[in-house]
Design a protein around this motif. Sequence first.
Motif, PDB file in Angstrom:
ATOM      1  N   TYR A 186       0.898  -1.230   0.050  1.00  0.00           N
ATOM      2  CA  TYR A 186       0.057   0.137  -0.095  1.00  0.00           C
ATOM      3  C   TYR A 186       0.966   1.337  -0.286  1.00  0.00           C
ATOM      4  CZ  TYR A 186      -3.594   3.508   1.150  1.00  0.00           C
ATOM      5  OH  TYR A 186      -4.435   4.363   1.338  1.00  0.00           O
ATOM      6  N   PRO A 187       0.814   2.251  -0.772  1.00  0.00           N
ATOM      7  CA  PRO A 187      -0.391   2.282  -1.802  1.00  0.00           C
ATOM      8  C   PRO A 187       0.059   1.534  -3.074  1.00  0.00           C
ATOM      9  CG  PRO A 187       0.345   4.304  -1.815  1.00  0.00           C
ATOM     10  CD  PRO A 187       1.214   3.703  -0.662  1.00  0.00           C
ATOM     11  N   ARG A 188      -0.776   0.977  -4.083  1.00  0.00           N
ATOM     12  CA  ARG A 188      -0.485   0.345  -5.177  1.00  0.00           C
ATOM     13  C   ARG A 188      -1.188   0.923  -6.617  1.00  0.00           C
ATOM     14  NH1 ARG A 188       0.366  -5.947  -4.657  1.00  0.00           N
ATOM     15  NH2 ARG A 188       1.869  -5.446  -6.423  1.00  0.00           N
ATOM     16  N   LEU A 189      -0.778   1.397  -7.375  1.00  0.00           N
ATOM     17  CA  LEU A 189      -1.340   1.836  -8.691  1.00  0.00           C
ATOM     18  C   LEU A 189      -2.410   0.838  -9.285  1.00  0.00           C
ATOM     19  CD1 LEU A 189       1.344   3.823 -10.444  1.00  0.00           C
ATOM     20  CD2 LEU A 189      -0.688   4.940  -9.347  1.00  0.00           C
ATOM     21  N   SER A 190      -2.086  -0.548  -9.099  1.00  0.00           N
ATOM     22  CA  SER A 190      -2.763  -1.313  -9.739  1.00  0.00           C
ATOM     23  C   SER A 190      -4.215  -1.684  -8.846  1.00  0.00           C
ATOM     24  CB  SER A 190      -1.928  -2.960 -10.239  1.00  0.00           C
ATOM     25  OG  SER A 190      -1.519  -3.398  -8.963  1.00  0.00           O
ATOM     26  N   GLU A 191      -4.274  -1.227  -7.828  1.00  0.00           N
ATOM     27  CA  GLU A 191      -5.228  -1.519  -6.836  1.00  0.00           C
ATOM     28  C   GLU A 191      -6.097  -0.508  -6.358  1.00  0.00           C
ATOM     29  OE1 GLU A 191      -3.085  -3.694  -3.602  1.00  0.00           O
ATOM     30  OE2 GLU A 191      -2.561  -5.362  -4.690  1.00  0.00           O
ATOM     31  N   THR A 192      -6.576   0.066  -7.372  1.00  0.00           N
ATOM     32  CA  THR A 192      -7.690   1.272  -7.027  1.00  0.00           C
ATOM     33  C   THR A 192      -8.891   0.624  -6.489  1.00  0.00           C
ATOM     34  OG1 THR A 192      -8.397   1.107  -9.350  1.00  0.00           O
ATOM     35  CG2 THR A 192      -6.860   2.819  -9.064  1.00  0.00           C
ATOM     36  N   PHE A 193      -9.217  -0.669  -6.760  1.00  0.00           N
ATOM     37  CA  PHE A 193     -10.488  -1.218  -6.220  1.00  0.00           C
ATOM     38  C   PHE A 193     -10.241  -1.099  -4.594  1.00  0.00           C
ATOM     39  CE2 PHE A 193      -7.664  -4.615  -7.532  1.00  0.00           C
ATOM     40  CZ  PHE A 193      -7.723  -5.468  -6.533  1.00  0.00           C
ATOM     41  N   ILE A 194      -9.275  -1.582  -4.098  1.00  0.00           N
ATOM     42  CA  ILE A 194      -8.946  -1.611  -2.833  1.00  0.00           C
ATOM     43  C   ILE A 194      -8.907  -0.145  -2.170  1.00  0.00           C
ATOM     44  CG2 ILE A 194      -7.268  -2.090  -0.830  1.00  0.00           C
ATOM     45  CD1 ILE A 194      -6.251  -4.641  -2.371  1.00  0.00           C
ATOM     46  N   ALA A 195      -8.438   0.684  -3.014  1.00  0.00           N
ATOM     47  CA  ALA A 195      -8.285   2.231  -2.480  1.00  0.00           C
ATOM     48  C   ALA A 195      -9.796   2.882  -2.317  1.00  0.00           C
ATOM     49  CB  ALA A 195      -7.603   3.054  -3.356  1.00  0.00           C
TER      50      ALA A 195
ATOM     51  N   VAL B 234     -21.745  -0.953 -17.811  1.00  0.00           N
ATOM     52  CA  VAL B 234     -21.013  -0.577 -16.560  1.00  0.00           C
ATOM     53  C   VAL B 234     -21.859   0.355 -15.717  1.00  0.00           C
ATOM     54  CG1 VAL B 234     -18.959   0.521 -15.690  1.00  0.00           C
ATOM     55  CG2 VAL B 234     -18.736  -0.910 -17.492  1.00  0.00           C
ATOM     56  N   ARG B 235     -22.615   1.413 -16.394  1.00  0.00           N
ATOM     57  CA  ARG B 235     -23.047   2.419 -15.529  1.00  0.00           C
ATOM     58  C   ARG B 235     -24.431   1.872 -14.997  1.00  0.00           C
ATOM     59  NH1 ARG B 235     -20.844   7.296 -15.492  1.00  0.00           N
ATOM     60  NH2 ARG B 235     -19.124   7.186 -16.800  1.00  0.00           N
ATOM     61  N   SER B 236     -25.067   0.736 -15.427  1.00  0.00           N
ATOM     62  CA  SER B 236     -26.239   0.203 -14.905  1.00  0.00           C
ATOM     63  C   SER B 236     -25.866  -0.697 -13.719  1.00  0.00           C
ATOM     64  CB  SER B 236     -27.038  -0.110 -15.703  1.00  0.00           C
ATOM     65  OG  SER B 236     -26.693  -1.321 -16.458  1.00  0.00           O
ATOM     66  N   ASP B 237     -24.901  -1.631 -13.977  1.00  0.00           N
ATOM     67  CA  ASP B 237     -24.778  -2.869 -13.328  1.00  0.00           C
ATOM     68  C   ASP B 237     -23.340  -2.898 -12.304  1.00  0.00           C
ATOM     69  OD1 ASP B 237     -27.051  -3.508 -14.244  1.00  0.00           O
ATOM     70  OD2 ASP B 237     -25.985  -5.069 -15.713  1.00  0.00           O
ATOM     71  N   PHE B 238     -22.304  -1.893 -12.644  1.00  0.00           N
ATOM     72  CA  PHE B 238     -21.006  -2.035 -11.871  1.00  0.00           C
ATOM     73  C   PHE B 238     -20.762  -0.622 -11.336  1.00  0.00           C
ATOM     74  CE2 PHE B 238     -21.485  -5.618 -14.866  1.00  0.00           C
ATOM     75  CZ  PHE B 238     -20.741  -6.565 -14.146  1.00  0.00           C
ATOM     76  N   ASP B 239     -21.652   0.248 -10.669  1.00  0.00           N
ATOM     77  CA  ASP B 239     -21.546   1.296  -9.949  1.00  0.00           C
ATOM     78  C   ASP B 239     -20.998   0.744  -8.534  1.00  0.00           C
ATOM     79  OD1 ASP B 239     -21.625   3.550  -8.407  1.00  0.00           O
ATOM     80  OD2 ASP B 239     -23.549   4.271  -9.326  1.00  0.00           O
ATOM     81  N   ALA B 240     -19.813   1.256  -8.167  1.00  0.00           N
ATOM     82  CA  ALA B 240     -19.194   0.825  -6.982  1.00  0.00           C
ATOM     83  C   ALA B 240     -19.906   1.216  -5.728  1.00  0.00           C
ATOM     84  CB  ALA B 240     -17.842   1.340  -6.812  1.00  0.00           C
ATOM     85  N   GLY B 241     -20.736   2.518  -5.951  1.00  0.00           N
ATOM     86  CA  GLY B 241     -21.513   3.034  -4.821  1.00  0.00           C
ATOM     87  C   GLY B 241     -22.761   1.912  -4.526  1.00  0.00           C
ATOM     88  N   HIS B 242     -23.281   1.247  -5.449  1.00  0.00           N
ATOM     89  CA  HIS B 242     -24.318   0.233  -5.304  1.00  0.00           C
ATOM     90  C   HIS B 242     -23.603  -1.013  -4.784  1.00  0.00           C
ATOM     91  CE1 HIS B 242     -27.387   2.686  -6.676  1.00  0.00           C
ATOM     92  NE2 HIS B 242     -26.817   3.056  -8.051  1.00  0.00           N
ATOM     93  N   CYS B 243     -22.451  -1.349  -5.629  1.00  0.00           N
ATOM     94  CA  CYS B 243     -21.811  -2.432  -5.056  1.00  0.00           C
ATOM     95  C   CYS B 243     -21.452  -2.473  -3.676  1.00  0.00           C
ATOM     96  CB  CYS B 243     -20.590  -2.751  -5.949  1.00  0.00           C
ATOM     97  SG  CYS B 243     -21.019  -2.924  -7.700  1.00  0.00           S
ATOM     98  N   ILE B 244     -21.068  -1.362  -3.039  1.00  0.00           N
ATOM     99  CA  ILE B 244     -20.563  -1.485  -1.614  1.00  0.00           C
ATOM    100  C   ILE B 244     -21.506  -1.770  -0.783  1.00  0.00           C
ATOM    101  CG2 ILE B 244     -20.816   0.798  -1.136  1.00  0.00           C
ATOM    102  CD1 ILE B 244     -17.603  -0.893  -0.584  1.00  0.00           C
ATOM    103  N   GLN B 245     -22.845  -1.665  -0.902  1.00  0.00           N
ATOM    104  CA  GLN B 245     -23.701  -2.053   0.110  1.00  0.00           C
ATOM    105  C   GLN B 245     -23.743  -3.409   0.688  1.00  0.00           C
ATOM    106  OE1 GLN B 245     -25.458   0.968   0.696  1.00  0.00           O
ATOM    107  NE2 GLN B 245     -24.343   1.590  -1.163  1.00  0.00           N
ATOM    108  N   ASP B 246     -23.485  -4.352   0.167  1.00  0.00           N
ATOM    109  CA  ASP B 246     -23.290  -5.630   0.706  1.00  0.00           C
ATOM    110  C   ASP B 246     -22.321  -5.683   1.605  1.00  0.00           C
ATOM    111  OD1 ASP B 246     -25.822  -6.508  -0.569  1.00  0.00           O
ATOM    112  OD2 ASP B 246     -24.484  -7.504  -2.313  1.00  0.00           O
TER     113      ASP B 246
END
Length: 421
Positions: free
Chosen positions: A13-22, A389-401
């Motif tokens: 940490y931090p790593r450029l290839s791991e934006t999903f973690i950040a 992507v904009r309908s099914d892969f919005d991180a704001g929705h994905c984070i809920q679980d």
Amino acid sequence: MSPRRIAVILKGYPRLSETFIAQELLALERAGLSLVLYSLRAPTDPTHHPVHDEIKAPVTYLPEYLHREPLRVLAAWRRQRRRPGYARAKAAFLKDLSRDRTRNRIRRFGQALVLADELAEGVEQLYAHFLHTPASASRYAALITGLPWSCSAHAKDIWTTPDWDKREKLAEMAWLVTCTESGASHLSALAGEPERVSLVRHGIDLARFPLPEEQHSGRDGSDPARPVRILSVGRAVAKKGYDDLLAALAALPKGLHWQLTHIGGGKDLEDLRALAGKCGLQARIAWLGPQPQSEVLGAYRTADLFVLASKVAADGDRDGLPNVLMEAQSQGLACLATGLPGIEELILAEESGCLVPPADPAALSAALADLIAAPARRQSLGLAGQERVRSDFDAGHCIQDLLRRFRLPAEAPTVLRSAAG
């Protein structure tokens, strides 16, 4: 009431290839958790993304190599061996070492001792990103401290970790999340209680990838003054299939005019540059190395076609669902990729992108030739991918679980977007 404090254990940490973690760490902070980060490795990238500056959590670097910080490790051992959980942790470590006689295994136990010894006051839970080395250090530290632990699994860590190791970790952790259906299915089958495993996609923070101005170049490879701009973003490692991509490019018809831009670091970068030279492609390829997110976004917006030739490496390593594909599609960029299970969960073949078999340079070359010469088709695929992507892969929705896993109330999708201003 003080926010719940969680220790997050990371490989680097931090790593450029791991934006999903950040982006996940930022979302958890904004949802109300107090995070403290523990990294098994010091950073090696020359820069970092803006999202890293927005994360408030302090980071402690555990000893990457035990022999470089022997006094720190020895002091931790002297203190932690007196704790009731130390005997259980030692027994688990010795059992693991009997099946995995490596320095790496010894290093994880030493790092776990330091983690347990230097754990911030008030930490209620350990949370590891990656099921291999970070989870091993977290497991031993959890046994020492008596704290619960959980894990987020991704790609290489799932497919290169022995089944015995995964089973025993799954039996002890409170829960695990992973980002692809294929990974979730595999780990659920290994878990004694399958409900411990759940699918939580990363998605992307769409505020950081806003809609571009609509522009389509119309380049079709016929004009040497206007070559089709091909882009690939990914680390130069075996599973990314860049050797296949170079072979595919070398086999393209001589009358097609194109240029490739590659963004990313990786241990195989110099070998790939040499291979490109042997293939006579050096004048057509720009190797930009690792870049911050703003530069990557600009590259998406000026490209005509995105290509990722992922495959299963000899050691079993493979991609899950690469974030770069979601990022490229968010910008309306047509994507050509390989049909690995995680990628097939994003790209619907011939609807929202193109898929070819992995490790098949001939098929990749044929698809490249077709797409280079077909700007209207690229535009259609790009817009369909953007909508998906904009309908099914919005991180704001994905984070809920994930928020619910941490016993936090579900938040509006702005839990991420507010960060981007």
